[in-house]
Scaffold this motif. Sequence first.
Motif, PDB file in Angstrom:
ATOM      1  N   VAL A  98       0.862  -1.180   0.000  1.00  0.00           N
ATOM      2  CA  VAL A  98       0.000   0.000   0.000  1.00  0.00           C
ATOM      3  C   VAL A  98       0.899   1.231   0.000  1.00  0.00           C
ATOM      4  CG1 VAL A  98      -1.861   1.220   1.199  1.00  0.00           C
ATOM      5  CG2 VAL A  98      -1.704  -1.280   1.366  1.00  0.00           C
ATOM      6  N   TYR A  99       0.704   2.098  -0.978  1.00  0.00           N
ATOM      7  CA  TYR A  99       1.415   3.377  -1.001  1.00  0.00           C
ATOM      8  C   TYR A  99       0.534   4.444  -0.382  1.00  0.00           C
ATOM      9  CZ  TYR A  99       4.766   1.552  -4.464  1.00  0.00           C
ATOM     10  OH  TYR A  99       5.733   0.842  -5.120  1.00  0.00           O
ATOM     11  N   GLY A 100       1.147   5.417   0.290  1.00  0.00           N
ATOM     12  CA  GLY A 100       0.395   6.540   0.851  1.00  0.00           C
ATOM     13  C   GLY A 100      -0.411   6.105   2.051  1.00  0.00           C
ATOM     14  N   SER A 102      -0.586  -1.314 -17.692  1.00  0.00           N
ATOM     15  CA  SER A 102       0.100  -0.236 -16.992  1.00  0.00           C
ATOM     16  C   SER A 102      -0.613   0.048 -15.665  1.00  0.00           C
ATOM     17  CB  SER A 102       0.080   0.998 -17.906  1.00  0.00           C
ATOM     18  OG  SER A 102       0.718   2.050 -17.261  1.00  0.00           O
ATOM     19  N   GLY A 103       0.133   0.179 -14.592  1.00  0.00           N
ATOM     20  CA  GLY A 103      -0.452   0.461 -13.287  1.00  0.00           C
ATOM     21  C   GLY A 103      -0.950  -0.768 -12.547  1.00  0.00           C
ATOM     22  N   SER A 104      -0.716  -1.984 -13.104  1.00  0.00           N
ATOM     23  CA  SER A 104      -1.243  -3.199 -12.469  1.00  0.00           C
ATOM     24  C   SER A 104      -0.378  -3.672 -11.306  1.00  0.00           C
ATOM     25  CB  SER A 104      -1.380  -4.315 -13.504  1.00  0.00           C
ATOM     26  OG  SER A 104      -0.136  -4.583 -14.120  1.00  0.00           O
ATOM     27  N   GLY A 105       0.830  -3.081 -11.155  1.00  0.00           N
ATOM     28  CA  GLY A 105       1.667  -3.456 -10.006  1.00  0.00           C
ATOM     29  C   GLY A 105       2.920  -4.233 -10.368  1.00  0.00           C
ATOM     30  N   LYS A 106       3.256  -4.325 -11.655  1.00  0.00           N
ATOM     31  CA  LYS A 106       4.409  -5.133 -12.090  1.00  0.00           C
ATOM     32  C   LYS A 106       5.719  -4.640 -11.470  1.00  0.00           C
ATOM     33  CE  LYS A 106       3.793  -4.144 -16.478  1.00  0.00           C
ATOM     34  NZ  LYS A 106       2.621  -3.268 -16.392  1.00  0.00           N
ATOM     35  N   SER A 107       5.978  -3.334 -11.601  1.00  0.00           N
ATOM     36  CA  SER A 107       7.244  -2.805 -11.068  1.00  0.00           C
ATOM     37  C   SER A 107       7.287  -2.926  -9.557  1.00  0.00           C
ATOM     38  CB  SER A 107       7.419  -1.328 -11.439  1.00  0.00           C
ATOM     39  OG  SER A 107       7.750  -1.221 -12.783  1.00  0.00           O
ATOM     40  N   THR A 108       6.146  -2.649  -8.918  1.00  0.00           N
ATOM     41  CA  THR A 108       6.084  -2.772  -7.461  1.00  0.00           C
ATOM     42  C   THR A 108       6.402  -4.205  -7.047  1.00  0.00           C
ATOM     43  OG1 THR A 108       4.420  -1.036  -7.371  1.00  0.00           O
ATOM     44  CG2 THR A 108       4.596  -2.466  -5.445  1.00  0.00           C
ATOM     45  N   LEU A 109       5.818  -5.181  -7.765  1.00  0.00           N
ATOM     46  CA  LEU A 109       6.077  -6.578  -7.436  1.00  0.00           C
ATOM     47  C   LEU A 109       7.568  -6.886  -7.605  1.00  0.00           C
ATOM     48  CD1 LEU A 109       5.173  -9.446  -6.711  1.00  0.00           C
ATOM     49  CD2 LEU A 109       4.596  -9.808  -9.127  1.00  0.00           C
ATOM     50  N   HIS A 119      -3.572   0.716  -3.328  1.00  0.00           N
ATOM     51  CA  HIS A 119      -3.271  -0.694  -3.070  1.00  0.00           C
ATOM     52  C   HIS A 119      -2.614  -1.280  -4.309  1.00  0.00           C
ATOM     53  CE1 HIS A 119      -5.481  -1.116   0.805  1.00  0.00           C
ATOM     54  NE2 HIS A 119      -5.973   0.031   0.352  1.00  0.00           N
ATOM     55  N   ALA A 120      -1.307  -1.184  -4.358  1.00  0.00           N
ATOM     56  CA  ALA A 120      -0.565  -1.589  -5.568  1.00  0.00           C
ATOM     57  C   ALA A 120      -0.492  -3.111  -5.686  1.00  0.00           C
ATOM     58  CB  ALA A 120       0.827  -0.988  -5.550  1.00  0.00           C
ATOM     59  N   LEU A 121      -0.359  -3.826  -4.550  1.00  0.00           N
ATOM     60  CA  LEU A 121      -0.384  -5.299  -4.552  1.00  0.00           C
ATOM     61  C   LEU A 121      -1.407  -5.754  -3.519  1.00  0.00           C
ATOM     62  CD1 LEU A 121       3.490  -6.070  -4.697  1.00  0.00           C
ATOM     63  CD2 LEU A 121       1.867  -6.013  -6.612  1.00  0.00           C
TER      64      LEU A 121
END
Length: 232
Positions: A12-14, A42-49, A21-23
């Motif tokens: 969760v960011y912020g 885009s924005g689905s959470g790939k980089s965050t994962l 809720h990124a993941l």
Amino acid sequence: RESVRTAGVTKVYGQGGAEVHALRGVDVGFGAGEFTAIMGPSGSGKSTLLHCLAGLDAVTSGAVWLGDIEITALTDRELTKLRREHIGFIFQSFNLLPTLTARENILLPLEIAGRRPDPRLVERVVERVRLADRLGHRPSELSGGQQQRVAVARALVSRPEVIFADEPTGNLDSNSGTDLLEFLRVSVDEFGQTIIMVTHDPHAASYADRVVFVRDGQFVHELDRPTADTVL
Ligand code: ADP
Ligand code: ADP
């Protein structure tokens, strides 16, 4: 054997009203000696994962293991050490140090970790990425494709458990991109490397052994032996 796996990872960011809720509870495993692509909108959470798997970002809840080590239970200091010794990174921006030559950039992580390079491995890797005649050049004297190959060589010579690649072809023209993907394939087939790569490009994903699809912060499905047509 799994090289990296997660259980119930959330991010969760912020905070307060502005939470993202990124993941949202990711359970997924990545095989050792396998080349896996992570795809999704885009924005689905790939980089965050990817960042959570690589220990670059802290998870909000859940666990990530690298082999037998639960990286989400490590202190920052232990995590830094683990990243230096067991993980390689290839990013869209090449992250080369401009004042160092190609050779010095390639050997830098080993030097930082206080490890002695294996000269035969270095020679093999440098030959394979066709940098033998560029080793004395600084990044500004190299093309984008050559700079990215320096980044790949740098990741490979420390024989990391896993290489994490975030859109590695994003800043390359299509020839250099294909070149890089072929080299990633070789590093799995010839060097037994484990690679986890985020990409939105079906051509890039078609070089992987397996594609994991993410949507709205969740692992939705997977595909073995992808082709550029089947990942679409
Ligand atoms: P992808 O890589 O699939 O494009 P990201 O992992 O970059 O997705 O982003 C997932 C979600 O998290 C998006 O809604 C994005 O806006 C948000 N996000 C990513 N990084 C941050 C951050 N540092 N602060 C706040 N929100 C972020
Ligand atoms: P983007 O995909 O948004 O262009 P990068 O993938 O280059 O950005 O970097 C994403 C994050 O990873 C940044 O927060 C950056 O500080 C961090 N990062 C980039 N390269 C490295 C590295 N070699 N080691 C550790 N962290 C890195």
